[in-house]
Write an enzyme that holds these catalytic residues in place. Sequence first.
Site, PDB file in Angstrom:
ATOM      1  N   GLU A   1       0.823  -1.207   0.048  1.00  0.00           N
ATOM      2  CA  GLU A   1       0.098  -0.064  -0.255  1.00  0.00           C
ATOM      3  C   GLU A   1       1.008   1.294  -0.132  1.00  0.00           C
ATOM      4  O   GLU A   1       0.872   2.011   0.976  1.00  0.00           O
ATOM      5  CB  GLU A   1      -0.896   0.146   1.096  1.00  0.00           C
TER       6      GLU A   1
ATOM      7  N   HIS B   1      -4.355  -4.687  -0.454  1.00  0.00           N
ATOM      8  CA  HIS B   1      -4.039  -3.626  -1.269  1.00  0.00           C
ATOM      9  C   HIS B   1      -3.185  -4.013  -2.322  1.00  0.00           C
ATOM     10  O   HIS B   1      -3.623  -3.934  -3.568  1.00  0.00           O
ATOM     11  CB  HIS B   1      -3.327  -2.437  -0.486  1.00  0.00           C
TER      12      HIS B   1
END
Length: 480
Positions: free
Chosen positions: A328, A353
Site C-alpha cells: 500500500e 491492497h
Amino acid sequence: MPDPAQREMLMRQEASRQTGGQVALTAAEQCLDARLHRLKEQEMSAALFPPTLHFFKAKPLIEQSTIFRLLQKMPKGAALHIHSSTLVGVDWLVKNVTYRPNCYICFTWDNSVRFLFSDRQPFPRWDCFYWQLLRTLRARIGDPTEFDNSLMQHLTLLTDDPDSAYPSQDIVWEKFEKAFIAAAGLITHAPVLRDYFYKGLEELHQDNIMYLELRSGLSRTYELDGTIHDKAWTLKTFQVVTKKFTADHPDFLGTRVIISVHRALSVSEVKAAVKEAIQLQKDFPDVVAGFDMVGREDSGRPLWYFREALSLPADLGVTLPYYFHAGETDDEGTGVDQNLLDALLFNTTRIGHGFALARHPVAKEISRKQSVAVEVCPVSNQVLKLISDLRNHPAAVLMFEGHPMVISSDDPSLFGTTGLSYDFYQAFVGIGGLKANLGTLKELAVNSIKYSSLPPPLKERGRHMWQDKWDAFITESLEH
C-alpha cells in the site's frame, strides 16, 4: 499487410486472459452485458467522468449513474477487507450513539474529539483535561444540527474541497488516524458494540453482500462502570451478534475476524499478540480467520522487522493464517516496498491492497502461482493519495492479466461510502475501462467467496446461495 484473422485471434487471446475472460455468459447475461457496455460508453464520453475526479467530488455523479444502481442490486459475494472501526456510517454514530445517556465528550489540544460513556464524571487524562456530558452541552447549544455536523467531520475524511484539505499523504493520513481514535470511545462501549456490529451487517446486507471478513484489533471494550473486557469477550460478542443476524437474514452467510495489530508496536508486543491470536483461534476456530498488521506502511516498520514474532506459529508447529497489508505504497525501492515479497515469504493467504504489486514481477508471479488474491480497494487508494486518476490504477495491469483479485472497501465510513458498490463502480468503470464486462463482475464476485477463509463446505454453500441471487439479479435487470 498483417493478416486480419491473426489480429482477431490476438485480440481474442488478450480478452481471454483478463479477469472474467474465461467466463461463459448465458444469452440473458449477454443481453445485460451489451446494455452495460452501451452505458459505459456514455459515461466515459461525458464531460465529467467520475473515476478521473477525486472520489468526494465524484460521489454525487456516481450516485446518478445507471451502472452504479445496477451494481447496488448485484450480488457481490463477500467483503474481505473492511476495518471494524469504519464499518458503520458516521451519521448513525453521531445521531444515534452520541445521543445515548452517559455519553461524555472532550475536545483535545490537537483539534480532535474523544468520547467516553461513564456513570460518573470521567477523570482528566493527558489528552483530555475536561469532559462534558453531551446531553448538557447540546441543551446549551439549542439547535444541535451544526454541532452534530461538526462531530461528523471528526469521524470522516469526507469534505467538499479534498485537494485543499489534504495536500499531501502525510496530512490525509494524520486525519485518518485521528478519526479512528475519535470513534474508538463510542464503538468500544459494550452496548454500542453490539448494536454497531448488527447495524454494520445490515448496511452490508442492504448492498447485497452475503459474508464479511472483518479486520479488528478487538479493542478493549468497556462498560459504564469502567469494567474492561478481554478479547475473548469481544469475539463472543461478534459470534452472538452474527448468530442473531443470520437468524434474522437467512441469506447472509456469516462473519469471521482477522485479528489485527498496529505496525507501530515493538517486536515483543507483536510476539505477545501473535501468541494471543494463536490461542484465540484455538478457542474460536469458526470466528478467527487469521492475523494481520495494520497502519500506514510508509511510516511503519516493514514486515521483515517483525520476522521473529511472525515466525512464531511455524516455530511452535501451529497454523495461524496471515492476511498481510502489503504494497500500500508508491515509494519504490524503500524497505517498506519489500513488504510484498516478505508477506509471501510468510505465506500470506491474501494481500491487502497490493498497490505496488504490478512493479514487483517476482512477487506477482509467486502470488499468481500460489493463488494469493489481492484485495483491491480503489476508493481508499485514491482518497489516501496513492493515485488521482483511477484509470491509471496499477490493478488495471493485474485485471488484464487475470491475476487473482477481489474488490473491497477498506474504511467505508471514513470515505462516506457503504458496502462495496462504490468500489465496484470504480473498479469496473475506471480501472477496467471498456474491456471489463459482465464476466469480469461475475468473476470478481465469485472470487470473494473462493478466496475467503471459509472451509470448503461453507464455500460451496456460499457459491450456491450466490448463484441463486445472481440468476434472480440477471432476470430482474432485464425486466427493467
